[in-house]
Scaffold this active site. Structure first.
Site, mmCIF file in Angstrom:
data_model
loop_
_atom_site.group_PDB
_atom_site.id
_atom_site.type_symbol
_atom_site.label_atom_id
_atom_site.label_comp_id
_atom_site.label_asym_id
_atom_site.label_seq_id
_atom_site.Cartn_x
_atom_site.Cartn_y
_atom_site.Cartn_z
ATOM 1 N N TYR A 67 27.472 16.790 90.560
ATOM 2 C CA TYR A 67 28.291 16.929 89.359
ATOM 3 C C TYR A 67 27.574 16.244 88.208
ATOM 4 O O TYR A 67 27.118 15.110 88.350
ATOM 5 C CB TYR A 67 29.668 16.284 89.572
ATOM 6 C CG TYR A 67 30.565 16.336 88.352
ATOM 7 C CD1 TYR A 67 31.041 17.551 87.873
ATOM 8 C CD2 TYR A 67 30.928 15.166 87.682
ATOM 9 C CE1 TYR A 67 31.870 17.608 86.750
ATOM 10 C CE2 TYR A 67 31.755 15.215 86.561
ATOM 11 C CZ TYR A 67 32.223 16.434 86.107
ATOM 12 O OH TYR A 67 33.042 16.486 84.996
ATOM 13 N N ASP A 120 20.270 11.932 87.289
ATOM 14 C CA ASP A 120 21.610 11.555 86.836
ATOM 15 C C ASP A 120 22.043 10.367 87.680
ATOM 16 O O ASP A 120 22.506 10.532 88.809
ATOM 17 C CB ASP A 120 22.560 12.746 86.987
ATOM 18 C CG ASP A 120 23.967 12.421 86.486
ATOM 19 O OD1 ASP A 120 24.259 11.229 86.257
ATOM 20 O OD2 ASP A 120 24.765 13.367 86.338
ATOM 21 N N LYS A 156 29.434 5.099 83.201
ATOM 22 C CA LYS A 156 30.357 4.363 84.069
ATOM 23 C C LYS A 156 30.193 2.839 83.974
ATOM 24 O O LYS A 156 30.668 2.243 83.032
ATOM 25 C CB LYS A 156 30.267 4.901 85.493
ATOM 26 C CG LYS A 156 30.685 6.403 85.506
ATOM 27 C CD LYS A 156 31.132 6.949 86.824
ATOM 28 C CE LYS A 156 31.846 8.281 86.619
ATOM 29 N NZ LYS A 156 31.124 9.465 87.073
#
Ligand SMILES: *Cc1c(COP(=O)(O)O)cnc(C)c1O
Length: 436
Positions: A145, A240, A268
């Site tokens: 994702y 990522d 995050k």
């Protein structure tokens, strides 16, 4: 609690004004069923809903809350920063400090651009790669994702070399058409894609440990193959590391494996629980970004001073000692869950990267999305409901990682393991024995 607001009442109100009752889809519990509680507060390893139920939290806001909830230093940094104003729309010292810290920990990152979300960071990374290479196509891996931008909302088609088809309504074939989706961990599929499309590929983007289909490790050689192939064909390699960047003491999977990607996406943890993303990399690639170069990218609230303060306060506490503690807590939980599953006669496997875990209902760890989907086989919702009924809040989806924080003590983890023993036993009894 006198002022308790009932979940059912809030849910009804939420569904009238928020689409599906939520602002991000997985929160709606669609894949596990039931009505999600509304979380009113958190403290340390726990969160509390509006009815006063307290849960041991293994979601950690999907990763950022590595210090635990309402960390005193983070809360103080946020309050102090906010007292100096919550936004200027001009560069503040915190942006420089946070960027310096991140650049210092990632040899692959000379320069950074902060964004408001991971989605934006990834979008920017792709735009940069396309501008830098003058090419259009991007390779991604099924089950990875990378946020919800159009080009990346593409699922795997059948076969290894399918050109992307949109899997979200509203994504045009044109937006998805330059995305090539391959199975995670398949070096052969990557090699074939480069044989066929080599000169057209701008970038390969990958979660180096896939954290959005459970937690799936890379096979030895897979990431190295991607590095080789991109280098040989003049494409960029984008890692990522939005989940993994600050989950491990080495800082990023790239620094564990000594693989140098061209661009890295972060998010995050670096925002301490406030909205953030970042893209970083070599100076000659990053230098393409506006205002230094021709690739436009901007953000009214990017580099926000309150976010920077929360991120700085969080990273400051992530010492090597802290990482050791986190690692111990995750090992204890992972080992305990595996033992509990085995004791109940269930096939359970657990992957671990720093303080993140993946739990799978299979005797061997899955390799890719297809094997993840095969292993979860309907058992996850039973696990989820059994656990939350006992006060353990795991993700309401089988395809998420488990996160522990610095506040997850032995006592807390052991309570969770004891509950898992009961839940696994009841799953095993009800399903009539082993799942494999
Ligand atoms: C969470 C996540 C994103 C998206 O970040 P948002 O801040 O939710 O937009 C992208 N990539 C990975 C690997 C993620 O885990």
């Amino acid at each position: 609690m006198d002022d308790a607001i009932r979940t059912e009442e809030l849910y009804e109100r939420a569904c009238r004004v928020l689409v599906g009752g939520v602002n991000s889809p997985v929160r709606a519990w669609k894949s596990v069923g039931g009505t999600p509680p509304f979380i009113a507060s958190g403290l340390g390893a726990t969160i509390r809903d509006t009815e006063g139920h307290v849960y041991r939290d293994y979601v950690g806001s999907w990763g950022p809350m590595i210090l635990g909830h309402a960390d005193h230093d983070v809360a103080k940094a946020i309050a102090e920063a906010a007292s100096r104003s919550s936004s200027f729309g001009a560069t503040c010292p915190g942006e420089v400090e946070l960027a310096e810290i991140i650049c210092g920990k990632f040899p692959s990152i000379d320069m950074i651009r902060f964004t408001n979300s991971g989605t934006e960071a990834v979008m920017t990374a792709l735009r940069l790669a396309r501008a830098y290479t003058g090419r259009d196509k991007v390779i991604k891996f099924a089950g990875c994702y990378h946020g919800h931008s159009d080009a990346l909302l593409v699922s795997a088609g059948s076969g290894a070399l399918t050109l992307g088809v949109p899997n979200s309504s509203g994504v045009t074939p044109a937006a998805a058409g330059d995305t090539i989706v391959l199975p995670f961990n398949s070096s052969e599929a990557a090699a074939r894609a480069f044989d066929e499309f080599g000169g057209l590929i701008a970038a390969v983007i990958v979660e180096p440990w896939a954290g959005n289909m459970g937690l799936v490790p890379p096979l030895p050689g897979f990431l190295e193959t991607l590095r080789e192939a991109t280098k040989n064909h003049g494409a960029l390699l984008i890692f990522d590391e939005i989940i993994t960047g600050f989950r491990v003491p080495e800082f990023g999977v790239q620094n564990i494996l000594n693989i140098v990607p061209d661009l890295t996406c972060l998010g995050k943890i670096i925002g301490g629980g406030l909205p953030i993303g970042a893209v970083g990399g070599r100076e000659n690639v990053m230098g393409q970004l506006s205002p230094a170069g021709p690739v436009y990218q901007a953000g009214t609230l990017a580099g926000n001073p309150v976010v920077m303060a929360a991120g700085l306060a969080t990273l400051k506490k992530l010492t090597q000692t802290a990482y050791q503690k986190l690692d111990y807590a995750a090992s204890r939980l992972g080992t305990g869950l595996k033992r509990a599953g085995e004791a109940a006669g269930l096939a359970v496997s657990v992957s671990k990267l720093g303080s993140a875990l993946g739990l799978f209902f299979s005797s061997r760890l899955p390799l890719n999305l297809e094997s993840v989907q095969a292993t979860q086989a309907g058992l996850y919702p039973k696990f989820f409901h059994g656990m939350i009924g006992r006060g353990d809040y795991f993700a309401p989806s089988a395809f998420e990682a488990i996160f522990v924080s610095l506040e997850h003590t032995n006592e807390i983890i052991d309570e969770t393991i004891a509950n898992a023993e009961e839940v696994f036993r009841s799953i095993s009894e009800r399903s009539g024995g082993p799942n494999e």
